[in-house]
Design an enzyme around this catalytic site. Structure first.
Site, short mmCIF file in Angstrom:
data_model
loop_
_atom_site.label_atom_id
_atom_site.label_comp_id
_atom_site.label_asym_id
_atom_site.label_seq_id
_atom_site.Cartn_x
_atom_site.Cartn_y
_atom_site.Cartn_z
N GLY A 75 -8.14 -5.51 -0.04
CA GLY A 75 -8.36 -5.73 -1.47
C GLY A 75 -8.72 -7.15 -1.83
O GLY A 75 -9.66 -7.39 -2.59
N ASP A 97 -9.13 -7.65 11.37
CA ASP A 97 -8.37 -6.53 10.80
C ASP A 97 -8.23 -5.47 11.89
O ASP A 97 -9.01 -5.42 12.84
CB ASP A 97 -9.08 -5.94 9.57
CG ASP A 97 -8.11 -5.19 8.66
OD1 ASP A 97 -7.90 -5.62 7.51
OD2 ASP A 97 -7.54 -4.17 9.10
N CYS A 106 1.45 -3.90 -1.37
CA CYS A 106 0.52 -3.04 -2.11
C CYS A 106 0.66 -1.59 -1.67
O CYS A 106 0.59 -0.66 -2.48
CB CYS A 106 -0.93 -3.48 -1.90
SG CYS A 106 -1.31 -5.06 -2.61
N ASN A 163 -7.49 3.45 -0.26
CA ASN A 163 -7.88 2.04 -0.36
C ASN A 163 -8.99 1.81 -1.38
O ASN A 163 -9.19 0.69 -1.87
CB ASN A 163 -8.42 1.50 0.97
CG ASN A 163 -7.49 1.63 2.14
OD1 ASN A 163 -7.94 1.77 3.27
ND2 ASN A 163 -6.19 1.58 1.91
#
Lengths: 235, 91
Positions: free
Chosen positions: A14, A35, A159, A43
Site C-alpha cells: 500500500g 517483497d 493493516c 490488497n
C-alpha cells in the site's frame, strides 16, 4: 537525465504503490524492490500498483512491470524474499536511500538500524485504519529509535489485522515519495515527522530530535543480530 | 487546567470514537490520571511502571515531552496534548 541515486524499496504494498509510481516519474537512476508476497484480491483497494489480472502473481514481478510501463528505461532490480538482517547491509550498500513500506515494526526497526549503520537516508511510514505517520532519517540526525525507541513487546495492529483506508496509505506513500524527491534534490529533510489523520482531515508536521540515550545514535547498536528483531521480519 | 487531548485511531475505542477529548490537569501526569478517570484503560495504554511506554510519544503543543519535563511537563489552559503511538502497518 537520470540521477546517480539508487532507491531500495522494502515492501511492494500500500505505501510502496505510490512510492514506486512516483519514483518512476522522478529522475532516480535505479530502483530495487524487495517483497515476498503474492497479489491478493484483498490488497487491491489500497495497493494501486495492481489490478484484478495480477491476483495470485508475484508482487515484485507485477510491481516491476507497472514501474517499467511508466518509465521503460528505468533500471529495476527485484529481490524476492523478506528484508532480513543477513542481507540488509549488503543490499543497502548498493543504494543511496531506502524507502520502507513494511507491515510490521520489526522490519521498520531493522530498516532503521541498517540504514543508520550504512549511513543511508531512510524514509519510513506506518498506517492503520484512518491514520499514520511518515518520517525521514538522515545520517547524523534523529532516527526511528529516537522516535519510538524499540519494538513494542505488546501486539501492535497491522493493516492485515485492523485494515487501512486506501487513501491513507496513498497519502503517506506520496509523502514518502516527496521525501525521496527532496533527497534527489540534495535537500536534507532531517527529523520531519508527518502525521496524517484522514478521518479528521488533518495533516500535521512535528519534529523529532536526537535523544541522548538513543542506542542507535550513540553507537550501542552496531550490528543486526536477529534476536533484536523479535518478530518475523516480513517485508 | 483545561486541555484538549488528541486521540489516535487505535485508542478511540476508549473514547467512544472521539478523536479529541477534553481533560483537566496542570501536568501531563495529571492529565493522564484525568483521562483514566473518564476513559478507563487509557493509562495502561500510555504508561507502564517506568513511565510513558517506549512506543508511545506524547506531544505538548507539538513538542515531545521527553525534551521537556516528561510526565511533569506543565500544561496550561488551552494547551493540546497529542498521543502518537507507533503504528506498524503499511503493506
Amino acid at each position: 537525465m537520470s540521477s546517480h541515486h539508487r532507491a531500495l524499496v522494502v515492501g511492494a504494498g500500500g505505501l510502496s504503490s505510490p512510492v514506486l509510481r512516483l519514483l518512476a516519474k522522478s529522475r532516480i537512476g535505479h530502483v530495487t524492490i524487495v517483497d515476498d508476497d503474492l497479489v491478493d484480491e484483498s490488497n487491491l483497494h489500497r495497493q494501486t500498483l495492481y489490478t484484478d489480472a495480477d491476483i495470485g502473481r508475484s508482487k515484485i514481478e507485477r510491481a516491476k512491470a507497472a514501474v517499467l510501463a511508466i518509465r521503460p528505461a528505468l533500471s529495476v532490480d527485484t529481490v524476492e524474499g523478506r528484508f532480513v538482517p543477513d542481507t540488509a547491509l549488503s543490499l543497502l550498500s548498493e543504494h543511496t536511500m531506502v524507502l520502507e513500506g513494511a507491515d510490521n515494526l520489526a522490519t521498520k526497526f531493522l530498516v532503521a538500524d541498517a540504514a543508520h549503520i550504512a549511513r543511508v537516508p531512510a524514509v519510513q511510514a506506518g498506517a492503520v485504519r484512518w491514520a499514520g505517520w511518515a518520517f525521514c532519517a538522515v545520517p547524523g540526525a534523529a532516527c526511528l529509535r529516537c522516535l519510538f525507541e524499540d519494538i513494542p513487546s505488546d501486539r501492535i495492529e497491522t493493516c492485515a489485522e485492523a485494515g487501512v483506508v486506501g487513501p491513507v496509505v496513498g497519502a503517506l506513500g506520496a509523502l514518502q515519495a516527496a521525501f525521496a524527491f527532496r533527497l534527489l534534490e540534495g535537500e536534507c529533510p532531517q527529523g520531519e515527522l508527518w502525521h496524517y489523520d484522514a478521518l479528521r482531515g488533518a495533516l500535521r508536521k512535528t519534529w523529532v530530535r536526537r535523544r541522548s540515550d538513543c542506542p542507535l545514535c550513540n553507537g550501542e547498536i552496531q550490528d543486526l543480530r536477529v534476536e533484536r528483531y523479535t518478530a518475523a521480519c516480513a517485508a | 487546567m483545561a486541555v484538549t487531548v488528541r486521540i489516535p485511531t487505535p485508542l478511540r475505542t476508549l473514547t467512544g470514537g472521539a478523536d479529541e477529548v477534553p481533560a483537566d490537569g496542570g501536568t501531563v501526569a495529571e492529565v493522564i490520571e484525568n483521562l483514566e478517570a473518564n476513559h478507563p484503560g487509557m493509562k495502561d495504554r500510555l504508561c507502564d511502571d517506568k513511565g510513558v511506554r517506549r512506543f508511545v510519544n506524547l506531544y505538548a503543543n507539538d513538542e515531545d515531552i521527553r525534551f521537556l519535563d516528561n510526565l511533569e511537563t506543565a500544561l496550561k489552559d488551552g494547551d493540546t496534548l497529542s498521543i502518537v503511538p507507533a503504528i506498524a502497518g503499511g503493506r
